[in-house]
Design a protein around this motif. Structure first.
Motif, PDB file in Angstrom:
ATOM      1  N   THR A  59       0.963  -1.156  -0.010  1.00 45.27           N
ATOM      2  CA  THR A  59       0.025   0.137  -0.218  1.00 45.27           C
ATOM      3  C   THR A  59       0.830   1.053   0.038  1.00 45.27           C
ATOM      4  O   THR A  59       0.612   2.083  -0.744  1.00 45.27           O
ATOM      5  CB  THR A  59      -0.927  -0.050   1.287  1.00 45.27           C
ATOM      6  N   ASN A  72      -7.064   0.621   3.552  1.00 43.38           N
ATOM      7  CA  ASN A  72      -6.242   1.566   4.103  1.00 43.38           C
ATOM      8  C   ASN A  72      -5.615   2.450   3.149  1.00 43.38           C
ATOM      9  O   ASN A  72      -4.801   3.370   3.597  1.00 43.38           O
ATOM     10  CB  ASN A  72      -5.181   0.663   5.054  1.00 43.38           C
ATOM     11  N   ASP A 132      -3.669  -1.655  -5.900  1.00 42.92           N
ATOM     12  CA  ASP A 132      -2.922  -2.150  -4.629  1.00 42.92           C
ATOM     13  C   ASP A 132      -3.706  -3.450  -4.260  1.00 42.92           C
ATOM     14  O   ASP A 132      -5.046  -3.747  -3.695  1.00 42.92           O
ATOM     15  CB  ASP A 132      -3.293  -1.062  -3.365  1.00 42.92           C
TER      16      ASP A 132
END
Ligand SMILES: Nc1ncnc2c1ncn2[C@@H]1O[C@H](COP(=O)(O)OP(=O)(O)OP(=O)(O)O)[C@@H](O)[C@H]1O
Ligand SMILES: [Mg+2]
Lengths: 246, 269
Positions: free
Chosen positions: B17, B45, B119
């Motif tokens: 990430t 996230n 991601d």
């Protein structure tokens, strides 16, 4: 399975149902982590490759479901098959998991049943796994692989197998004939898998986890320092593997 | 032609990430319209690292389900107007994504964007599979330790056999190695694999080495991708990576240990 299908027909019967009991390994899962399952299963198989080869298997999800751990049955079946086992039943699965299994032709077993029909067709040779680099046919009897064979991949060649790249740790290459690896051999290499004791393994850098010819194998711990990281050939002599530099 | 980049690893917590946010920002800063998509449904996230968590209204799953349009769900980045974020849903389970749905969204994005950065979640299950399936390029994020390298190898096998390109017999996905959280001092102590070790095991083109750096944590705390911290070593490492990916020739850095004062005074290696 009962025998209530016996009816008095006009024709003499060409088949009959019999009840019979088989002993089949049951894989009881306590974690739903696919990577770990695969690694540990592979580890077990590693200990007795011949025993597990093409072995039927029932997998049991009761523990998982008891703890509300969901698992992707399709993926699990793929893992089992990839490792050369033949799943023939699911036990302790939730409704949706049973359905998934059924869709892939895996029968559903109730918790206590031990009788397992041998209806699944046994494959004579493990199918080449989908997860393999594209093989190209060189001659009639040789398979040529030009990409690295990565961890988790499995290649089966019905003749000779020639690999122009590395074979990673955790990868498995198998051939009914000879195996040539022109890169580092870190995974498992099994030549003569249908019993050809004349088969040989050639590699330019031996770091293998396992080498086997016609079922006679050595694991990495058995390889001594003199042959490690060396270009070698491996063949059978009086049922013993001989490793010689080339 | 738009290119889809998947940032993947197999193993969790290796810096996917962080990398996705940094390179998406880097590409956008270089003038390329870029979208970055969070495939980690259920965890979500990327939006925190991009600092846009408070602006999330619709997510990836809403778009797939037709509950929102792509334009409604895309969030324009606060630092760069060529960068857009498609956040993941925190509330759905991972089955909410389907291959067909993802394919449709990517096709739509390809019309507008030059680069689409995906991601990937950790693991090799459905989410990771969907993140890599449509990729043109793969950034393999690896930490210099055996288990991470092994998982990367595993992922490379999956890329080369289960991706769309593999299934349709097209030119294979281009694979790049990003060695992250690298600490030359620990390599020297034998606590970590070296760049050479990792390359030897994976035999993969090295796009760059990202040092272990406090700046990464600072950046994620402040919700700005670390590449914007131009003074930081990790920021510079990502800037190099983006430049190399775009075809610039830059020497590798952050591979040798930092010379302390002693080393600086007396020079040499
Ligand atoms: N170069 C680095 N130096 C120091 N810390 C780092 C570095 N890269 C990542 N981290 C830290 O490692 C942790 C995991 O990073 P990140 O979330 O990017 O990994 P991930 O691969 O996306 O994880 P997941 O698999 O859970 O999605 C974070 O706390 C992050 O701050
Ligand atoms: Mg992540």
């Amino acid at each position: 399975m009962s025998t209530d299908s016996q009816q008095n027909d006009h024709h003499s019967p060409v088949l009959e149902f019999k009840s019979s009991t088989f002993s089949v390994p049951v894989l009881v899962l306590v974690s739903n982590d696919a990577i770990t399952i695969e690694q540990q299963l592979q580890g077990k198989i590693h200990l007795a490759p011949e025993f597990f080869k093409n072995s039927p298997l029932v997998f049991d999800l009761q523990e998982l479901n008891k703890h509300d751990l969901d698992i992707d049955v399709t993926e699990l079946i793929n893992i089992i098959r990839k490792l050369g086992l033949l799943p023939i039943g699911i036990r302790g699965g939730a409704a949706q998991q049973n359905q998934q299994a059924l869709e892939l032709g895996i029968p559903v077993h109730s918790g206590h049943s031990t009788a397992v029909s041998s209806g699944t067709q046994k494959q004579q040779t493990p199918e080449p796994e989908a997860a393999t680099p594209e093989p190209q046919v060189v001659a009639e009897t040789a398979t040529l692989i030009t990409h690295p064979v990565r961890s988790g991949q499995r290649i089966y060649a019905s003749g000779d197998l020639i690999i122009l790249a590395q074979v990673s740790a955790g990868a498995e290459i198998m051939a009914e004939g000879n195996i040539h690896v022109y890169g580092s051999l870190r995974g498992r290499a099994l030549a003569g898998v249908q019993g050809n004791t004349e088969a040989r393994i050639f590699c330019s850098d031996l770091q293998a986890e396992l080498i086997s010819i016609a079922g006679n194998y050595k694991i990495s711990e058995d390889l001594n320092g003199a042959v490690l990281n060396q270009p070698v050939q491996i063949y059978l002599q009086n049922h013993t593997l001989v490793i010689k530099d080339i | 032609m738009a290119r889809i980049i998947v940032v993947t690893s197999g193993k969790g917590g290796v810096g996917k990430t962080t990398t996705s946010a940094a390179i998406a920002m880097g590409l956008a800063k270089k003038g390329h319209k870029t979208a970055v998509i969070d495939f980690d449904v259920g965890l979500r996230n990327l939006d925190l690292i991009m600092g846009c968590e408070r602006r999330v209204v619709y997510d990836f799953v809403n778009v797939i389900n037709g509950e929102a349009s792509l334009n409604q769900a895309l969030i324009r980045d606060k630092n760069c107007n060529l960068l857009y974020i498609l956040p993941a849903s925190q509330t759905r389970d991972k089955d909410a994504l389907s291959q067909e749905g993802v394919g449709k969204i990517l096709d739509e994005l390809k019309k507008e964007f030059k680069y689409i950065v995906c991601d990937s979640p950790a693991g090799i299950e459905k989410g990771a599979h969907l993140a890599m399936y449509f990729a043109d390029d793969a950034f393999i994020v690896t930490n210099p330790e055996v288990s991470s390298v092994r998982d990367s190898d595993r992922m490379l096998g999956i890329l080369s056999s289960k991706s769309r390109r593999a299934e349709q017999n097209e030119e294979p996905i281009r694979e790049y190695l990003l060695l992250s959280r690298y600490s030359p001092d620990r390599v020297k102590l034998g606590e970590m694999l070296s760049v050479d070790d990792v390359q030897e095991i994976l035999s993969l083109h090295l796009l760059g080495v990202i040092p272990e750096s406090k700046s990464v944590l600072n950046a994620s705390n402040s919700g700005t991708p670390v590449i914007l911290d131009e003074k930081s070593d990790a920021g510079q490492a990502y800037a190099d990576i983006v430049a190399r990916y775009l075809g610039e020739d830059r020497p590798h850095r952050f591979i040798d240990e930092k010379k302390g004062l002693f080393g600086k005074l007396f020079g040499g290696k």
